[in-house]
Motif scaffolding. Sequence first.
Motif, mmCIF file in Angstrom:
data_model
loop_
_atom_site.group_PDB
_atom_site.id
_atom_site.type_symbol
_atom_site.label_atom_id
_atom_site.label_comp_id
_atom_site.label_asym_id
_atom_site.label_seq_id
_atom_site.Cartn_x
_atom_site.Cartn_y
_atom_site.Cartn_z
ATOM 1 N N ARG A 143 22.695 -11.765 3.487
ATOM 2 C CA ARG A 143 21.306 -11.420 3.799
ATOM 3 C C ARG A 143 20.944 -11.858 5.212
ATOM 4 O O ARG A 143 20.274 -11.129 5.948
ATOM 5 C CB ARG A 143 20.384 -12.082 2.779
ATOM 6 C CG ARG A 143 18.925 -11.654 2.873
ATOM 7 C CD ARG A 143 18.131 -12.275 1.727
ATOM 8 N NE ARG A 143 16.779 -11.756 1.663
ATOM 9 C CZ ARG A 143 15.753 -12.248 2.358
ATOM 10 N NH1 ARG A 143 15.954 -13.278 3.169
ATOM 11 N NH2 ARG A 143 14.549 -11.729 2.250
ATOM 12 N N ASP A 144 21.395 -13.037 5.610
ATOM 13 C CA ASP A 144 21.105 -13.522 6.960
ATOM 14 C C ASP A 144 21.878 -12.736 8.012
ATOM 15 O O ASP A 144 21.396 -12.550 9.136
ATOM 16 C CB ASP A 144 21.433 -15.010 7.055
ATOM 17 C CG ASP A 144 20.548 -15.859 6.162
ATOM 18 O OD1 ASP A 144 19.308 -15.745 6.289
ATOM 19 O OD2 ASP A 144 21.070 -16.598 5.330
ATOM 20 N N ARG A 145 23.071 -12.283 7.667
ATOM 21 C CA ARG A 145 23.826 -11.446 8.613
ATOM 22 C C ARG A 145 23.061 -10.156 8.895
ATOM 23 O O ARG A 145 22.987 -9.702 10.049
ATOM 24 C CB ARG A 145 25.212 -11.105 8.041
ATOM 25 C CG ARG A 145 26.150 -12.270 7.912
ATOM 26 C CD ARG A 145 27.599 -11.796 7.811
ATOM 27 N NE ARG A 145 27.803 -10.840 6.734
ATOM 28 C CZ ARG A 145 28.205 -11.149 5.520
ATOM 29 N NH1 ARG A 145 28.398 -12.434 5.201
ATOM 30 N NH2 ARG A 145 28.408 -10.218 4.604
ATOM 31 N N ARG A 146 22.491 -9.566 7.849
ATOM 32 C CA ARG A 146 21.735 -8.328 8.040
ATOM 33 C C ARG A 146 20.463 -8.562 8.843
ATOM 34 O O ARG A 146 20.077 -7.740 9.681
ATOM 35 C CB ARG A 146 21.421 -7.698 6.679
ATOM 36 C CG ARG A 146 22.635 -7.054 6.022
ATOM 37 C CD ARG A 146 22.242 -6.290 4.760
ATOM 38 N NE ARG A 146 21.992 -7.186 3.658
ATOM 39 C CZ ARG A 146 22.930 -7.651 2.845
ATOM 40 N NH1 ARG A 146 24.197 -7.301 3.024
ATOM 41 N NH2 ARG A 146 22.632 -8.453 1.841
ATOM 42 N N LEU A 147 19.794 -9.667 8.575
ATOM 43 C CA LEU A 147 18.598 -9.981 9.351
ATOM 44 C C LEU A 147 18.923 -10.187 10.825
ATOM 45 O O LEU A 147 18.191 -9.739 11.714
ATOM 46 C CB LEU A 147 17.919 -11.226 8.777
ATOM 47 C CG LEU A 147 17.181 -11.057 7.448
ATOM 48 C CD1 LEU A 147 16.786 -12.421 6.882
ATOM 49 C CD2 LEU A 147 15.949 -10.183 7.636
ATOM 50 N N GLN A 148 19.998 -10.880 11.111
ATOM 51 C CA GLN A 148 20.378 -11.149 12.493
ATOM 52 C C GLN A 148 20.756 -9.854 13.230
ATOM 53 O O GLN A 148 20.412 -9.674 14.398
ATOM 54 C CB GLN A 148 21.551 -12.131 12.533
ATOM 55 C CG GLN A 148 22.116 -12.416 13.917
ATOM 56 C CD GLN A 148 21.175 -13.213 14.809
ATOM 57 O OE1 GLN A 148 20.050 -13.542 14.434
ATOM 58 N NE2 GLN A 148 21.624 -13.519 16.013
ATOM 59 N N ALA A 149 21.444 -8.952 12.527
ATOM 60 C CA ALA A 149 21.887 -7.708 13.157
ATOM 61 C C ALA A 149 20.811 -6.633 13.148
ATOM 62 O O ALA A 149 20.983 -5.584 13.772
ATOM 63 C CB ALA A 149 23.147 -7.190 12.458
ATOM 64 N N GLY A 150 19.681 -6.873 12.433
ATOM 65 C CA GLY A 150 18.615 -5.875 12.399
ATOM 66 C C GLY A 150 18.841 -4.783 11.386
ATOM 67 O O GLY A 150 18.321 -3.683 11.532
ATOM 68 N N HIS A 151 19.591 -5.088 10.317
ATOM 69 C CA HIS A 151 19.837 -4.114 9.259
ATOM 70 C C HIS A 151 18.842 -4.337 8.116
ATOM 71 O O HIS A 151 18.251 -5.403 7.985
ATOM 72 C CB HIS A 151 21.266 -4.245 8.731
ATOM 73 C CG HIS A 151 22.298 -3.815 9.716
ATOM 74 N ND1 HIS A 151 23.616 -4.247 9.665
ATOM 75 C CD2 HIS A 151 22.215 -2.990 10.795
ATOM 76 C CE1 HIS A 151 24.290 -3.703 10.662
ATOM 77 N NE2 HIS A 151 23.473 -2.951 11.360
ATOM 78 N N ALA A 152 18.678 -3.294 7.283
ATOM 79 C CA ALA A 152 17.804 -3.404 6.114
ATOM 80 C C ALA A 152 18.322 -4.493 5.187
ATOM 81 O O ALA A 152 19.526 -4.630 4.980
ATOM 82 C CB ALA A 152 17.716 -2.066 5.396
#
Length: 629
Positions: A563-572
């Motif tokens: 979840r944090d990887r997606r937040l950092q990369a700007g993904h849903a």
Amino acid sequence: MDNSSRVSLGVSPRVSQISLSGEAESTPQQRGPGPYLVRSRTTYLFQIRMPKDLGGGRASKQIRISLGACPSREARHKADLLAAECRRRFARMRNRRLAGDDRQSDEAEQMFSGETPEEASAEMRGWLKAHLQMLAKDAPAPSQEDSQAFEGWRGLVGIARELAKGPDGNPLIVDNADILKQKYVEKLGGTALPPEAVKPAVEDNPAANAARQQPLATEPAAPAPAAIAKPIPAVQQDEHRDAEGRRIPAFELDRRFVRCPPSTKALFSEVSDDYLAARAAASGAQNKDLKTARFRRDLFIELIGDHPVDTYDAADLQAYINLLAFWPAQQSQRPAAMTAREIIDGNRDLHLKPLSRKALQEGYVSIVKTMIGHKATSLGYNDPFVNVRAWWPQTAAPPVSAEPLSAERISRIFKTGVESGLLDNTILPLLGHLTGRRIGLLIHLKGIDIREKYTGVWVAQTSSITEIGGSWKRVPYKTEASTTFFVLHHLLTEIGFVDWAMAQGDAFLFPELMRLADPSKSASSYMGRLFKRAGIPKNRKEVFHSLRSGQIEDMRDSKIDGRDRRLQAGHAVAVDEHEGYGFKSITEIRARELARLPLNPEIDFSVFQGLDFDQLARRKRTAGRQAKG
């Protein structure tokens, strides 16, 4: 005087603000439901009082029937129609009384004598309920003959309008006016028959022959009544066969001139104009994507034709795709002086590179399908391209994913960028590698976008719109998740970039790029040149996006939560219901992990030590070889 024409004469001005229970509403200043109406929550009642000469008047009870739960506009429309029906029925009651007992011609009226106010009221209530049921039914569909005549008129009027525009008219319609004119005149005269039936009908119909010969400078004149009194029904679309008698598939025909089924719906050009107008209102008329959408819409019309929106079918979509298989991918290879079909015919041997699968499917075809279905609900037609399976040409190259970069090549890119002396070449590759964000978003960063979110942890966050050249424009983010903040690695603080960036205040960090007409596209081009100078072959899909993907892989290797990887990369974020809960941003504990993410020891980050960012920002990009220093 007939008091039935205005119910308000016998009703208090506040009647529309009194509920069915008799209690006054608390907000009498609100707009009432309208004449003849009483509202109780979402339910509307139609009300009217019998005229005084029919036993009514102010002392009599009003006649009321329920309209049910419906929008206010629909309720007012029904009330107007019911009020008109009431006035007509009142007049018939008066005439019936004057005629005495002579009522044998109307069996329904014999159910009530109408001599007493109660019977007259009961009769009116019954007629109103019956009339309301009639209003609830859909209007009967036009006959096949009427639909064909409507299509003929609409086509002829459309041709006349394009011709009246002069040089601004649609060249596809202007150049083929005679052919199109004959097609629509045949529909109007009911001559759309097989060859053996058409000839006698045309020869024996002077009105239709005259219509074919009249000029189209003005709207076509109406044919003689005899020409349309008994229209001949149209037949199903004829099968087309080749010289050997084999049936020609529908998608191989010229879809511009294939006979369409009768329809009263709007043309594709009209529906697509509404779609483009809606997008222009939302994103601005100068949006480049809007210009691209309009061009691709016009291309579809030129290749397939402008037909009623509900008459297209799978063959039209497949024919469009088959033609675009020969459409050159490069705009410079499409001469402006040539028509679309001439360009396509000139590239049948594919000596020019065709469109890729992604451009064909997600660009040219997707926008047409979106426009086709834009008004399916409001106009009441089935989207003809829903669930249509299309076959894609083998020459349309499938998308190729970006490939990872080795540590040695990343070091080479960093070194080449620093040696160029340009700020964007120096910092953008490092930002892409350390943040995992898209280049289009990174170049829109301002000094005020960087802040200390948690003690010792710095983050960056762009707003959804920004001011560029005195105008507010949308930042090119792909998803709403891209507008959340992302963590800046401690290396950016150690080399002094964070302090320098914050000192820029409301200014862009990459002002030279933001002065260009298309900053994102130019930045991608500059990065491509940088990779080329660093010895990275373009055909292996080792591009700037590889840096972003590499950061995502580094986070995965370091066991950063998905979840944090997606937040950092700007993904849903919400891949399932559970992960949709919680903060939609990175928490302090996770942010510290990202800020201290271990760096690949095989990558040389030493080239960023001791940089003078003010000097790099002053350096201008010039044509030719860049001087060192």
